[in-house]
Design a protein around this motif. Structure first.
Motif, PDB file in Angstrom:
ATOM      1  N   VAL C  52     -31.287  43.038  69.713  1.00  0.00           N
ATOM      2  CA  VAL C  52     -31.910  44.352  69.902  1.00  0.00           C
ATOM      3  C   VAL C  52     -33.418  44.234  69.669  1.00  0.00           C
ATOM      4  O   VAL C  52     -34.230  44.735  70.456  1.00  0.00           O
ATOM      5  N   GLY C 252     -28.213  59.111  63.115  1.00  0.00           N
ATOM      6  CA  GLY C 252     -28.070  58.626  64.492  1.00  0.00           C
ATOM      7  C   GLY C 252     -27.012  59.369  65.282  1.00  0.00           C
ATOM      8  O   GLY C 252     -26.593  58.899  66.337  1.00  0.00           O
ATOM      9  N   TYR C 254     -24.803  61.369  67.742  1.00  0.00           N
ATOM     10  CA  TYR C 254     -24.988  61.661  69.164  1.00  0.00           C
ATOM     11  C   TYR C 254     -24.050  62.769  69.642  1.00  0.00           C
ATOM     12  O   TYR C 254     -24.481  63.728  70.284  1.00  0.00           O
ATOM     13  N   VAL C 255     -22.774  62.646  69.301  1.00  0.00           N
ATOM     14  CA  VAL C 255     -21.760  63.527  69.887  1.00  0.00           C
ATOM     15  C   VAL C 255     -21.990  64.988  69.497  1.00  0.00           C
ATOM     16  O   VAL C 255     -21.931  65.885  70.348  1.00  0.00           O
ATOM     17  N   GLU C 258     -24.948  66.662  71.152  1.00  0.00           N
ATOM     18  CA  GLU C 258     -24.697  66.685  72.589  1.00  0.00           C
ATOM     19  C   GLU C 258     -23.740  67.829  72.954  1.00  0.00           C
ATOM     20  O   GLU C 258     -23.939  68.520  73.943  1.00  0.00           O
ATOM     21  N   GLY C 269     -30.515  59.940  68.148  1.00  0.00           N
ATOM     22  CA  GLY C 269     -29.364  59.295  68.775  1.00  0.00           C
ATOM     23  C   GLY C 269     -29.219  59.701  70.234  1.00  0.00           C
ATOM     24  O   GLY C 269     -28.882  58.885  71.096  1.00  0.00           O
ATOM     25  N   LEU C 272     -31.884  57.903  72.265  1.00  0.00           N
ATOM     26  CA  LEU C 272     -31.499  56.514  72.526  1.00  0.00           C
ATOM     27  C   LEU C 272     -30.507  56.464  73.688  1.00  0.00           C
ATOM     28  O   LEU C 272     -30.642  55.683  74.620  1.00  0.00           O
ATOM     29  N   TRP C 273     -29.509  57.323  73.599  1.00  0.00           N
ATOM     30  CA  TRP C 273     -28.471  57.385  74.637  1.00  0.00           C
ATOM     31  C   TRP C 273     -29.111  57.658  75.995  1.00  0.00           C
ATOM     32  O   TRP C 273     -28.802  56.992  76.984  1.00  0.00           O
ATOM     33  N   PHE C 276     -31.120  54.820  77.394  1.00  0.00           N
ATOM     34  CA  PHE C 276     -30.283  53.709  77.805  1.00  0.00           C
ATOM     35  C   PHE C 276     -29.503  54.030  79.072  1.00  0.00           C
ATOM     36  O   PHE C 276     -29.566  53.301  80.063  1.00  0.00           O
ATOM     37  N   PHE C 277     -28.783  55.165  79.064  1.00  0.00           N
ATOM     38  CA  PHE C 277     -27.874  55.435  80.175  1.00  0.00           C
ATOM     39  C   PHE C 277     -28.568  56.134  81.344  1.00  0.00           C
ATOM     40  O   PHE C 277     -28.296  55.814  82.498  1.00  0.00           O
ATOM     41  N   TRP C 282     -34.051  49.927  78.756  1.00  0.00           N
ATOM     42  CA  TRP C 282     -33.418  49.252  77.616  1.00  0.00           C
ATOM     43  C   TRP C 282     -34.416  48.867  76.530  1.00  0.00           C
ATOM     44  O   TRP C 282     -34.104  48.979  75.349  1.00  0.00           O
ATOM     45  N   ALA C 285     -34.954  51.977  74.476  1.00  0.00           N
ATOM     46  CA  ALA C 285     -33.737  52.290  73.717  1.00  0.00           C
ATOM     47  C   ALA C 285     -33.625  51.355  72.511  1.00  0.00           C
ATOM     48  O   ALA C 285     -33.305  51.794  71.397  1.00  0.00           O
ATOM     49  N   SER C 286     -33.930  50.072  72.732  1.00  0.00           N
ATOM     50  CA  SER C 286     -33.858  49.105  71.630  1.00  0.00           C
ATOM     51  C   SER C 286     -34.902  49.405  70.572  1.00  0.00           C
ATOM     52  O   SER C 286     -34.635  49.304  69.369  1.00  0.00           O
ATOM     53  N   ALA C 289     -33.693  52.128  68.477  1.00  0.00           N
ATOM     54  CA  ALA C 289     -32.701  51.631  67.524  1.00  0.00           C
ATOM     55  C   ALA C 289     -33.378  50.977  66.332  1.00  0.00           C
ATOM     56  O   ALA C 289     -32.988  51.206  65.173  1.00  0.00           O
ATOM     57  N   ILE C 292     -34.816  53.628  64.068  1.00  0.00           N
ATOM     58  CA  ILE C 292     -33.781  54.278  63.240  1.00  0.00           C
ATOM     59  C   ILE C 292     -33.420  53.365  62.065  1.00  0.00           C
ATOM     60  O   ILE C 292     -33.341  53.796  60.916  1.00  0.00           O
TER      61      ILE C 292
END
Lengths: 283, 386, 315
Positions: C52, C252, C254-255, C258, C269, C272-273, C276-277, C282, C285-286, C289, C292
């Motif tokens: 990472v 961190g 996410y859910v 969201e 979080g 980052l998601w 990345f997505f 990347w 996103a790294s 991370a 964090i």
């Protein structure tokens, strides 16, 4: 410890339990709602269970998730049991601090970080040694083993901590070699802890969304991933039905376990009374 | 392996044959200059000890004196930092616990909770791959001996404390070890059961002729059980001897004080001859005459140890040159069979005297604040140089 | 060697072959036992962090994987400017970062305030009741986390149960907007992580010697004062453990943001998601991370220290 509890504490206990259980109960009740509008009551019905049974996507994802959970939890139980044993029985070795840190850190590590780092590792490994090819079943399993291992290790560590070391010494003293001692004495005694470690690992693997999302590949959508994609679009009565089934399985499992433990406890008490009576008879 | 070695001698005769007094006797267990360090801490400090075949030897000491560490080195659970251990002439260095001809009875008994009494007892024999028929027979014989035959199919948690203790004993004896190590064997039992078990343990040891080493912190237990006692303090053996020797002839203040109750007077040696020693003690407020010499430099500092039961208490005024002091009774503890008197000597020192209550209501009764004279026989005290 | 010893040696147990094989290879059984989980964790837990770190220093590329360590001229470059530069320069990242720490900290305090009296009450209950209560606390944990968060949507929506109930009572005329707010995020985090606060607190309080409190009251201390002078300080290890178990993962999370939070509920979080997505960036996103992780180093050390101390105490 039988001091009377203050009314404040009793109120607090009830209020927190209401807080913990109200959402769960509401999901269960609304899973039997005939109305498609999830929050409007339209009378009792089980039609969403029927719809769930016909949803191939959810069924397939559930089967896949169960497979992943079973395999990864089994591997994690083996590794986690060894890790817990090492932490308790080997107080000194090179890198012990690092080891205990790596065992306990995944418990609290934010999932997005674990997921991202695992994925980048798999990609780098593929570039370097050509394995694992792409992402999918294998990579999800490896990722799940790695973070559920910690949960198992913590359960096993606390079990080994209270395991009388002299049991293992006694077995050695009577002529059993260390490896045999582990399999014949240590493992059978800690078996209940191993089972609960496995169940814990299984549930956590089954429940994981974030790490699976990072490490999966095409065609390996797990149940939480499917649920998440549906939930993001809004409430879905089928999800209520699914949730109810999961809750029912867990509740039944816990009730059976509790009754079983109760029975063992009673059996034990009876045995001990029997022993006491035998002594009285001898004397 | 040899069948059960039947010895003809009776328990009472045990002390008659004393191989430790025979220079030609070959020791069965030899501990030579053994030291064990845990980091900086010296648990066992240069201990040498010879133990003879068929002995019941006790290692006696307070907690942390190194007795358990010494026992664990014999069993092979700890490796000596320095020194050698020989059992029946074989050097034990590098031999793991599972290959040693020793067995141990653990303080916690360490009975395997998932196995029945029978399985526990047969465990050791199974490890050595004896034929099933022999295992069965030997286990049955052992269970018979400890009277646990009716409990063979029980699990440990279905047994009482005394029964568990006997299972542990049977399990450690069934392999006919050359040496049986017992870590506080009676420690977990209540007082009544303990006394009964003590004699049972001696009986079994005598019948099987196995050499026992017992670790205990209980001096009474050590006194009743042992052929000899090794008193340990701070990792060292401070005195070895029969229970009688240890009690009657302690070689240091520590031993005198540790075993039983004792009065100690500090003083200076005035005369030290072959047949007597005379010590002048300001603490006692008089001269003390002892009928054995101790070969020391005259003028050296010495201590006189005398047991409370060896002192006589009287209201009569005796006027003897030695071994006669006077004081005032400051306290009496009535114990039933005997009474303990706390006497403040004219020198200011307080001493303890015990007297058996031979008559019920004594006319000679000594009361609080009575002036008394105390005397003792010249062979009663011991002179100590350390 | 005495005869019996030779007899013993010839009766090597069946597991002996594995041990002799290993010893011939120069590996002791002990080393092997340590090595198996150790190597696994080194490879799959520790090594990934280094990767990472490495990726956080790369350029974005239109490639598979979408990053490269080579600049336009083809030289290998450690590129700090792009990823980390973005984190520092763009106010969005800083805001999300600080917001995450704040949400996690406040949620932790809320969990503590709710959980402490609860754990205390549990520990003071009769033994048989205690075990049932403990089971009831753990039970939701065995059901799906995702579904428990989902359940709140049904309660918090404008036409959800809470609003319907309040309007039926006549307390409000129009629904209160609770979904997609920070309130919902706090609620979700406190709800999901409360058991993690309660369990270590309970474990600590249950073991506490009640005679200490009795001694304090006997010496003239009033019960409430005794609680704050004796019980609370002694339960400090439990407070630290519970707080770390809530704070670290919550940073961190996410859910929960969201599903329950709105677009304004910025949490790191989620960033980052998204990087990345959605953005396929990347390196950034790294870098997020790593950022964090930097914030979590100190709490992680606290947590680790507690773990070691607990172990030392128990053994």
């Amino acid at each position: 410890m039988t001091n009377r509890l203050s009314w404040f504490i009793i109120f607090w206990l009830i209020a927190v339990f209401a807080f913990l259980y109200a959402p769960i109960i509401s999901v269960v009740v609304y899973s039997f709602n005939a109305s498609k509008l999830v929050t409007v009551w339209g009378g009792w019905s089980v039609k969403w269970y029927g719809a769930l049974a016909n949803d191939r996507q959810i069924i397939d994802a559930a089967i896949l998730s169960l497979e992943i959970a079973a395999i990864s939890s089994t591997l994690a139980t083996i590794l986690g049991t060894i890790a817990g044993y090492v932490l308790v029985r080997f107080p000194k070795f090179l890198g012990r601090t690092a080891f205990s840190g790596m065992v306990s850190a995944p418990l609290v590590m934010p999932e997005v970080i674990t997921g991202l780092s695992m994925l980048l590792l798999f990609i780098s490994m593929e570039q370097l040694i050509g394995w694992p090819q792409g992402r999918g079943f294998t990579t999800v399993i490896i990722a799940h083993v790695t973070f559920t291992l910690s949960y198992v290790a913590v359960v096993m560590r606390s079990r080994f901590l209270v395991l009388d070391l002299s049991l293992e010494e006694a077995a050695q003293d009577l002529g059993a070699r260390p490896l045999k001692v582990f399999f014949v004495i240590t493992l059978p005694i800690v078996l209940p802890a191993i089972i609960s470690g496995w169940l814990l690992g299984f549930t956590i693997s089954l429940d994981d969304l974030v790490i699976s999302s990072f490490t999966n590949g095409p065609g390996t959508s797990t149940l939480p991933m499917v649920v998440f994609s549906k939930v993001r679009l809004g409430l879905d009565p089928k999800i209520n039905a699914l949730a109810t089934i999961i809750i029912a399985i867990v509740a039944i499992g816990v009730i059976i376990a509790t009754v079983h433990i109760r029975r063992l406890e009673r059996q034990r008490q009876r045995d001990e009374q029997m022993a006491m009576r035998a002594i009285a008879a001898q004397a | 392996m040899a069948a059960v070695e039947k010895t003809t001698k009776q328990p009472q005769n045990k002390h008659v044959s004393a191989p430790w007094n025979d220079p030609k006797a070959e020791p069965y267990i030899r501990i030579e200059n053994v030291t064990k360090k845990f980091g900086e801490f010296v648990a066992v400090n240069n201990v040498s000890l010879n133990i003879y075949r068929g002995e019941l030897f006790s290692l006696l000491g307070g907690s942390g004196c190194g007795k358990t560490t010494l026992l664990r080195m014999l069993a092979g659970f700890e490796v000596p930092t320095a020194g050698k251990i020989y059992i029946d002439g074989v050097d034990m260095a590098g031999i793991p616990p599972y290959d040693r001809p020793t067995n141990m009875m653990f303080q916690s008994y360490a009975l395997f909770p998932h196995m029945t009494v029978e399985q526990n007892v047969s465990f050791g024999l199974k490890q050595d791959k004896y034929p099933d028929s022999e295992i069965k027979q030997r286990v049955a014989h052992m269970l018979e001996m400890v009277q646990l035959m009716p409990f063979a199919k029980r699990k440990p948690h279905q047994l009482s404390g005394g029964q568990r203790q006997r299972v542990a004993l049977a399990r450690s004896l069934v392999k006919q070890p050359k040496l049986l190590l017992l870590d506080e064997p009676l420690g977990a039992l209540d007082k009544k059961l303990r006394e009964a078990t003590q004699f049972e343990l001696m009986n079994i040891q005598d019948r099987l002729g196995i050499t026992f080493i017992v670790v205990t912190h209980d001096q009474e237990e050590a006194m009743t059980l042992s052929t000899r006692i090794g008193v340990m303090n701070e990792g060292q053996i401070v005195q070895t001897g029969t229970p009688q020797e240890i009690y009657e002839y302690p070689q240091s203040k520590f031993v005198a004080d540790f075993i039983g109750s004792v009065n100690l007077f500090e003083g200076q040696i005035i005369e030290d001859e072959q047949d007597h020693v005379l010590i002048r003690s300001d603490e006692a407020g008089g001269d003390i005459y002892i009928d054995h010499g101790i070969s020391s430099a005259p003028g050296a500092r010495a201590w006189v140890a005398i047991r409370p039961e060896k002192i006589r208490l009287t209201k009569q005024d005796l006027n003897e040159p030695h071994n006669c002091l006077s004081g005032v009774v400051k306290g009496i503890a009535y114990m039933g069979n005997l009474s303990i008197y706390l006497v403040q000597l004219d020198s200011g020192k307080q001493i303890k005297v015990t007297m058996p209550n031979q008559v019920r209501a004594a006319e000679f009764m000594i009361d609080w604040d009575d002036r008394v004279t105390i005397t003792w026989h010249a062979n009663s005290p011991v002179a100590l140089l350390s | 060697m005495a005869a019996t010893d030779i007899v013993r040696a010839s009766r090597l147990p069946a597991s002996g072959w594995l041990e002799s094989l290993l010893s011939r290879l120069g590996i002791s059984g002990r080393t092997l036992v340590i090595a198996i989980p150790f190597l696994w964790l080194l490879l799959y837990f520790f090594l990934p962090f280094l990767i990472v770190l490495k990726v956080s220093l790369a350029f974005i590329a239109i490639a598979q994987p979408p990053y490269t360590h080579y600049d336009a001229a083809g030289n290998f470059v450690l590129n700090i400017g792009d990823s980390y530069g973005r984190l520092v320069k763009d106010a969005l990242y800083i805001k999300a970062y600080l917001n995450s720490l704040m949400v996690a900290a406040i949620s932790t305090l809320l969990c503590l305030f709710i959980g402490y009296p609860f754990a205390y009450g549990m520990a003071r209950c009769h033994r048989s009741v205690r075990n049932i209560l403990l089971m009831l606390v753990i039970l939701p944990f065995w059901t799906s986390f995702l579904i428990r968060v989902y359940a709140w949507i049904g309660l918090l929506k404008n036409n959800g149960l809470i609003n319907e109930f309040l309007m039926w009572l006549g307390l409000i005329d129009s629904p209160i907007g609770m979904m997609n707010t920070n309130f919902a995020v706090y609620l979700g985090i406190v709800y999901s992580y409360l058991p993690f606060m309660i369990l270590p607190l309970y474990a600590n309080l249950e073991k506490m010697d009640m005679s200490l409190i009795e001694a304090a009251t006997d010496l003239g201390c009033k019960p409430l004062k005794a609680f704050f002078l004796i019980t609370v300080p002694l339960s400090f290890p439990g407070i630290v453990a519970g707080s770390m178990l809530v704070f670290i993962p919550a940073v961190g999370e996410y859910v929960i943001p969201e599903l329950l939070g709105g677009p304004s509920s910025l949490m790191i979080g989620r960033i980052l998601w998204g990087e990345f997505f959605s953005n396929r960036d990347w390196p950034t996103a790294s870098a997020v991370a790593i950022a964090i992780l930097l914030a979590l180093v100190v709490p992680l050390m606290f947590y680790q220290k507690y773990q070691d101390k607990e172990m030392a105490k128990e053994s």
